[in-house]
Structures are given as C-alpha cells and as structure tokens.
Design an enzyme around this catalytic site. Sequence first.
Site, short mmCIF file in Angstrom:
data_model
loop_
_atom_site.label_atom_id
_atom_site.label_comp_id
_atom_site.label_asym_id
_atom_site.label_seq_id
_atom_site.Cartn_x
_atom_site.Cartn_y
_atom_site.Cartn_z
N THR A 122 -2.38 1.05 -4.50
CA THR A 122 -2.92 1.98 -3.68
C THR A 122 -4.15 2.29 -4.40
OG1 THR A 122 -2.62 4.46 -3.06
CG2 THR A 122 -1.94 3.71 -5.18
N SER A 123 -5.10 2.41 -3.20
CA SER A 123 -6.60 3.00 -3.49
C SER A 123 -6.83 4.23 -3.74
CB SER A 123 -7.41 2.49 -2.01
OG SER A 123 -6.89 3.37 -1.32
N ASP B 18 0.77 -1.12 0.02
CA ASP B 18 -0.07 0.12 -0.13
C ASP B 18 0.88 1.29 -0.11
OD1 ASP B 18 -2.23 1.84 0.55
OD2 ASP B 18 -1.41 1.74 2.46
N LEU B 19 0.37 2.43 -0.15
CA LEU B 19 1.11 3.72 -0.48
C LEU B 19 1.15 4.61 0.82
CD1 LEU B 19 3.09 5.08 -2.02
CD2 LEU B 19 1.26 6.15 -3.45
N ASP B 20 -0.29 5.08 0.91
CA ASP B 20 -0.26 6.10 2.14
C ASP B 20 -0.57 5.27 3.41
OD1 ASP B 20 -0.75 8.74 0.57
OD2 ASP B 20 -2.29 7.60 -0.56
#
Length: 227
Positions: free
Chosen positions: A115-116, A11-13
Amino acid sequence: MPRHDTAFLFDLDGTLIDSVYQHVLAWKEALDREGVELSVWRIHRKIGMSGGLFTNILLRETGLEITADRLDRLRQWHAEAFNRQHTQGSVRPLPGARELLTYLGEQHIPWAIATSGRMETAAANLEALGVDPSKVPVVTRDQVHHAKPDPDLFLAAAARLGVDIQQSLVIGDSVWDMLAAQRARALGVGLLSGGYGHAELQQSGAFRVYADPADLLWHIDEVAARD
C-alpha cells in the site's frame, strides 16, 4: 502442501477496503486547513499514488510553495481526518475482500499487501480485514524509497513472499497501480471499486478488470492457475 508459483500482490485502499472517497475527503480537509483551495474531483484523480508525490503534485498545480513543514502538516492532518472516519465506522472491507483472502490461503496461493499509505493509516484497515502483519507480508510507504506509480512497493512484496515478480498479479483499483505493475513487469488486474473506469484501467495496463473483490473471486479461475 502444493504451492502456486503465481502470487497475488494487493493494493489496500479501494482494492480490499472501501476507503477511496474517505481518503478524498480526508485530503480535502487537510488541504482546507492549510488554506489550499482545490476541487474534490482533482483530489480523487490523484488517489492511489504515494502521499508525498500526491501532495507535491497538488501544491505544484496550485502554484504554492512546497516545503517539508507543509508536507508534514498535510500528511498528519490527512491521517487524523482519515482515522476519524474509521472510528465512525464509514471505512469497511469491500464485498468479498475477506472471502478472497481466505480462498487464497486455502488454496495455498501466496499473497501480500502493498500500500502507498503509511502504517498510521493502514493499521486500522488491516485490522478491519483481519490481517496480521506479523503473519502476512505487508509493505507500506514507510518501507520503500518510492511508492506508486514506481514499482518499489510491489517488488518489495514479491521479495517478501520469495516469488518472481514476473509471475505475480498486481491487484489494484487505480491507474497508478496498473502503471506500477507494468514497471515491475507484473500482470495488472484492475478493480472498479476505486472509481476509475474500465477503459482507464485497461489503457493503463490491466489485462482483466472486475467490479470488486467479490467479482474477482467469482472469476478467480480466469487469473489463477488450478492444481
């Protein structure tokens, strides 16, 4: 060069970028502009799921009408508010994030980002990490039918790498990441850097929980096989 079968799907954030609370404030600003009164803590508990599902749930909880125009306005205002924080320098990589990605590259362990967020908010984060989407698989909300807690993002990332999703590790900071990992039949590794507790992440499916990317790198031998 040896190549590991296990892949890391990030995931990113909140996982590689210290940006969860900036997203919370950006959504708060967008909701305020739309006249939607909602406590900040309620917003935080939804961070990590797809933006569309996020706004649908929040509007449903407030009893307001959900329309395509309203959702588009909220998404645009959120992106504007978040990118403004980037230009102010408040959004940065988490401790150890760059070093972890460098280590995986040196060990020839495949990795990708899923990422969403849409590319309109992800682009600045990727630049801060030094990640070039033309060289590293990056899957954003724009590219899949459903985002977290559905597994589509991570399934697409594994496919881009050419690896078996069941031999992959999903690295995330929210319960939505861990639920998506379970649905994808991957192993979930939780990070506390998104504001969710150790027990919450474990109950959602994380088989290991670490503080942040630096802590994961320090304990990398617990999750990654060595040659």
